[in-house]
Write an enzyme that holds these catalytic residues in place. Structure first.
Site, short mmCIF file in Angstrom:
data_model
loop_
_atom_site.label_atom_id
_atom_site.label_comp_id
_atom_site.label_asym_id
_atom_site.label_seq_id
_atom_site.Cartn_x
_atom_site.Cartn_y
_atom_site.Cartn_z
N LYS A 180 13.24 -33.08 -0.46
CA LYS A 180 13.21 -32.84 0.98
C LYS A 180 13.77 -31.43 1.19
O LYS A 180 14.98 -31.20 1.20
CB LYS A 180 14.03 -33.94 1.67
CG LYS A 180 14.69 -33.66 2.99
CD LYS A 180 13.83 -33.08 4.08
CE LYS A 180 14.73 -32.59 5.21
NZ LYS A 180 14.36 -31.25 5.67
N GLU A 255 26.49 -29.77 -3.66
CA GLU A 255 26.75 -28.33 -3.72
C GLU A 255 26.92 -27.87 -2.30
O GLU A 255 25.94 -27.75 -1.56
CB GLU A 255 25.58 -27.60 -4.38
CG GLU A 255 25.29 -28.04 -5.79
CD GLU A 255 26.35 -27.61 -6.77
OE1 GLU A 255 27.07 -26.63 -6.49
OE2 GLU A 255 26.48 -28.26 -7.81
N LEU A 256 28.17 -27.63 -1.90
CA LEU A 256 28.44 -27.40 -0.47
C LEU A 256 28.83 -25.94 -0.22
O LEU A 256 28.42 -25.06 -0.96
CB LEU A 256 29.49 -28.40 -0.01
CG LEU A 256 29.13 -29.87 -0.36
CD1 LEU A 256 30.25 -30.81 0.01
CD2 LEU A 256 27.82 -30.30 0.27
N CYS A 289 25.94 -19.39 -0.53
CA CYS A 289 27.09 -20.29 -0.59
C CYS A 289 28.26 -19.65 -1.31
O CYS A 289 29.42 -19.90 -0.97
CB CYS A 289 26.68 -21.58 -1.28
SG CYS A 289 25.87 -21.30 -2.85
N GLU A 386 33.42 -20.96 6.96
CA GLU A 386 32.24 -20.32 6.39
C GLU A 386 31.35 -19.79 7.51
O GLU A 386 30.97 -20.52 8.41
CB GLU A 386 31.47 -21.34 5.56
CG GLU A 386 30.31 -20.73 4.84
CD GLU A 386 29.56 -21.72 3.99
OE1 GLU A 386 29.31 -22.84 4.48
OE2 GLU A 386 29.23 -21.38 2.85
N PHE A 388 28.43 -17.79 6.85
CA PHE A 388 27.04 -17.76 6.36
C PHE A 388 26.27 -16.62 7.02
O PHE A 388 25.16 -16.80 7.54
CB PHE A 388 26.36 -19.11 6.58
CG PHE A 388 25.61 -19.59 5.36
CD1 PHE A 388 26.24 -19.71 4.13
CD2 PHE A 388 24.26 -19.91 5.43
CE1 PHE A 388 25.55 -20.13 3.00
CE2 PHE A 388 23.55 -20.34 4.31
CZ PHE A 388 24.20 -20.45 3.10
P1 NAP Z 1 22.37 -28.27 6.11
O1 NAP Z 1 22.23 -28.26 7.55
O2 NAP Z 1 23.43 -29.08 5.49
O3 NAP Z 1 20.95 -28.67 5.53
C1 NAP Z 1 20.70 -28.83 4.14
C2 NAP Z 1 19.60 -29.84 3.95
O4 NAP Z 1 20.04 -31.12 4.41
C3 NAP Z 1 18.33 -29.53 4.75
O5 NAP Z 1 17.22 -29.90 3.99
C4 NAP Z 1 18.49 -30.43 5.96
O6 NAP Z 1 17.28 -30.74 6.60
C5 NAP Z 1 19.09 -31.65 5.32
N1 NAP Z 1 19.73 -32.58 6.23
C6 NAP Z 1 20.09 -32.40 7.52
N2 NAP Z 1 20.64 -33.54 8.02
C7 NAP Z 1 20.63 -34.45 7.01
C8 NAP Z 1 21.08 -35.79 6.88
N3 NAP Z 1 21.64 -36.46 7.89
N4 NAP Z 1 20.93 -36.41 5.68
C9 NAP Z 1 20.39 -35.77 4.65
N5 NAP Z 1 19.93 -34.50 4.71
C10 NAP Z 1 20.06 -33.84 5.88
O7 NAP Z 1 22.62 -26.82 5.50
P2 NAP Z 1 21.81 -25.51 5.82
O8 NAP Z 1 22.12 -25.17 7.21
O9 NAP Z 1 20.40 -25.66 5.45
O10 NAP Z 1 22.45 -24.48 4.73
C11 NAP Z 1 23.64 -23.82 4.93
C12 NAP Z 1 24.80 -24.52 4.22
O11 NAP Z 1 24.47 -24.84 2.87
C13 NAP Z 1 26.03 -23.65 4.09
O12 NAP Z 1 27.16 -24.40 4.40
C14 NAP Z 1 26.05 -23.24 2.63
O13 NAP Z 1 27.28 -22.89 2.10
C15 NAP Z 1 25.47 -24.40 1.96
N6 NAP Z 1 24.86 -24.02 0.67
C16 NAP Z 1 25.50 -24.34 -0.48
C17 NAP Z 1 24.97 -23.95 -1.71
C18 NAP Z 1 25.65 -24.28 -3.00
O14 NAP Z 1 25.08 -24.11 -4.06
N7 NAP Z 1 26.87 -24.75 -3.02
C19 NAP Z 1 23.78 -23.26 -1.74
C20 NAP Z 1 23.16 -22.96 -0.54
C21 NAP Z 1 23.70 -23.35 0.67
P3 NAP Z 1 16.81 -29.93 7.92
O15 NAP Z 1 16.59 -28.54 7.48
O16 NAP Z 1 15.56 -30.61 8.28
O17 NAP Z 1 17.92 -30.07 8.91
#
Ligand code: NAP
Ligand code: MG
Length: 487
Positions: A180, A255-256, A289, A386, A388
């Site tokens: 997904k 991975e947050l 991240c 964070e 971002f």
């Molecule tokens: P996000 O809002 O957490 O979304 C990540 C994924 O989760 C998307 O595919 C999202 O879908 C999905 N999602 C949303 N609600 C969900 C739910 N209730 N249950 C399961 N999945 C759900 O994060 P983002 O805004 O895309 O990315 C930014 C964040 O990711 C930052 O905090 C960053 O630090 C972190 N990040 C961490 C790493 C690492 O390796 N540690 C790498 C990259 C990013 P939708 O897009 O459809 O909402």
């Protein structure tokens, strides 16, 4: 406008049963440049059942590690063949310069897949000597068996690369996947799944459902046939997923986020540290991240360093990445534009010294300014949360002990860098940081052979390398009673 993007389930592109449509917005000019179907709970069910059928008794489950490795290597070759297309897909979706995915994401993806392919026939067990069972000798040996069906939920910032950290190791271990991708970035996940088919990986092993995280993510987390959820994204969603899977005790990898420190000592090579820290905080518009957003600089060089980093920020040309000379595009979406500016305003309100950038006016596209705050403190919001986005927070320190204490004073623990020419100090500090990946005189030691993951609230489990592959296995021990054998 291109045709509407569809799910990829059991080797077929399908519309599914959802009724909604997502409009994909170009972050550079806010044009709608593509549309995508929005999946339903039923679409998730179809994808999970396809993955389950391959995992339990299907063709994939019968393949040897050697056969899986050959197929994963073929997949890597196809990604290499299509690398420019894939780089362009990811760059367009988030408004990033295509040079960055060409330099980092695609080479990393290809080598991650090849490295994972190599593990597929090397998942050896152990024989463990014991005193036997109630006086009778025994033979105990272990096996690594695939976890089963993996839900891979990924973010938008470096879509294909992060996905490859899940797909390569999961396939090497013998798992099947339902992917997904983030709403904004379905392209490379769909293309990768089609390349899996082209490589000869059986239909149903790698499936992609697209649409809203709240619908699909929840359905995947709750589906009884999903054995593991491998998630990369925000701590908030990661926590929700962990709560949702807890009743079924599903495996998780998380991975947050991060708030990674970069520590610059007075004995560091100044030019290299400025350039490295700039890269660490501004790469991909800071939407990384592991971004090194808290920059701790020894007080004796803090002014000089801060001016140099501000100069580096000012020299970054922001604009449409398709234009010659542009180094930084917009942030990925409207919400991100608002968030980054809100944090910059909070830095001003809390008294940090603005040295470059600042709050951006909203014009066409989601362009923010590479921003540097000097003379900040570790308790300011810009140092705690964070962002971002491309915002550097420079915090002066006095002693090595202070630097370590401040660097670890965070709920996060993903990455960190140490800039020094003192070898003993480099190791001392590296070994004191509560973080999963430390660079000494370099930023972002990202490589598919190295374990990747966070301490503290930055995550759970490790991706990539041997640790990543083992994360998609369960360890089983078999003990055989050996009557008559001498112990
Ligand atoms: P996000 O809002 O957490 O979304 C990540 C994924 O989760 C998307 O595919 C999202 O879908 C999905 N999602 C949303 N609600 C969900 C739910 N209730 N249950 C399961 N999945 C759900 O994060 P983002 O805004 O895309 O990315 C930014 C964040 O990711 C930052 O905090 C960053 O630090 C972190 N990040 C961490 C790493 C690492 O390796 N540690 C790498 C990259 C990013 P939708 O897009 O459809 O909402
Ligand atoms: Mg989100």
């Amino acid at each position: 406008m291109s045709t509407q993007l569809q799910h990829y389930i059991s080797g077929q592109s399908i519309n599914g049963s959802g009724s909604g449509v997502t409009e994909l917005v170009d972050p550079v000019n806010e044009d709608i440049y593509a549309t995508a179907v929005e999946g339903s709970v039923e679409d998730v069910d179809a994808a999970v059942k396809a993955a389950h059928a391959q995992s339990k008794g299907g063709e994939w489950s019968k393949m040897t590690g050697e056969q899986r490795g050959i197929l994963i290597n073929k997949l890597a070759d196809l990604v290499e063949r299509d690398q420019e297309l894939l780089a362009d897909m990811d760059a367009r979706a988030i408004g990033r310069s295509p040079i960055e995915p060409r330099l980092l994401d695609l080479p990393n993806t290809i080598s991650t897949l090849r490295h994972a392919a190599g593990w597929a026939d090397k998942l050896e067990g152990r024989t463990i000597p014991t005193p036997g069972y109630m006086g009778t000798p025994t033979l105990s040996y272990t096996q690594h068996v695939p976890v089963g069906v993996v839900a891979a939920i990924t973010p938008w910032n470096t879509p294909l690369m992060i996905l490859s950290w899940k797909v390569g190791p999961a396939l090497a271990a013998g798992c099947t996947l339902v992917i997904k991708p983030a709403t904004e970035t379905p392209f490379t996940a769909l293309h990768l799944a089609k390349l899996c088919t082209e490589a000869g990986i059986p239909d149903g092993v790698v499936n992609v459902v697209i649409g809203r995280g709240s619908v699909l993510g929840n359905a995947l987390s709750e589906h009884p046939l999903v054995d593991k959820v491998s998630f990369t994204g925000s701590p908030e969603v990661g926590t929700q997923i962990q709560q949702r899977v807890a009743p079924q005790c599903k495996r998780v990898a998380m991975e947050l986020g991060g708030k990674s420190p970069q520590i610059v000592f007075e004995d560091a090579d100044m030019a290299a540290a400025v350039q490295g820290c700039a890269m660490g905080v501004f790469f991909n518009q800071g939407q990384v991240c592991a971004a090194g957003t808290r920059i701790f600089v020894q007080r004796s060089i803090a002014d000089e360093f801060s001016k140099a980093l501000a100069g580096a920020a000012d020299s970054i040309k922001v604009g449409d990445p398709k234009e010659e000379g542009v180094q930084m595009g917009p942030v990925a979406k409207r919400g991100q534009f608002d968030t980054v500016n809100r944090y910059i305003q909070s830095g001003l309100d809390e008294g940090a010294q603005l040295m470059a950038g600042g709050v951006a006016e909203k014009g066409k596209g989601f362009f923010v300014k590479p921003t540097v705050f000097g003379n900040a403190s570790n308790d300011m919001t810009i140092a705690r949360e964070e962002i971002f986005g491309p915002v550097a927070t420079i915090i002066p320190f006095d002693t090595e002990a202070d630097a370590i204490r401040l660097a670890n004073d965070t709920v996060y623990g993903l990455a960190g860098t140490v800039w020094t020419n003192n070898l003993a100090r480099a190791h001392r500090v590296a070994q004191s940081l509560e973080a999963g990946a430390i660079g000494v005189n370099c930023w972002a030691p990202i490589d598919g052979r190295l374990p990747w993951g966070g301490f503290k609230t930055s995550g759970l489990g490790r991706e990539c390398g041997k640790s990543g592959v083992l994360g998609y296995t369960e360890e089983r021990v078999v003990t055989v009673l050996m009557p008559g054998a001498s112990s």
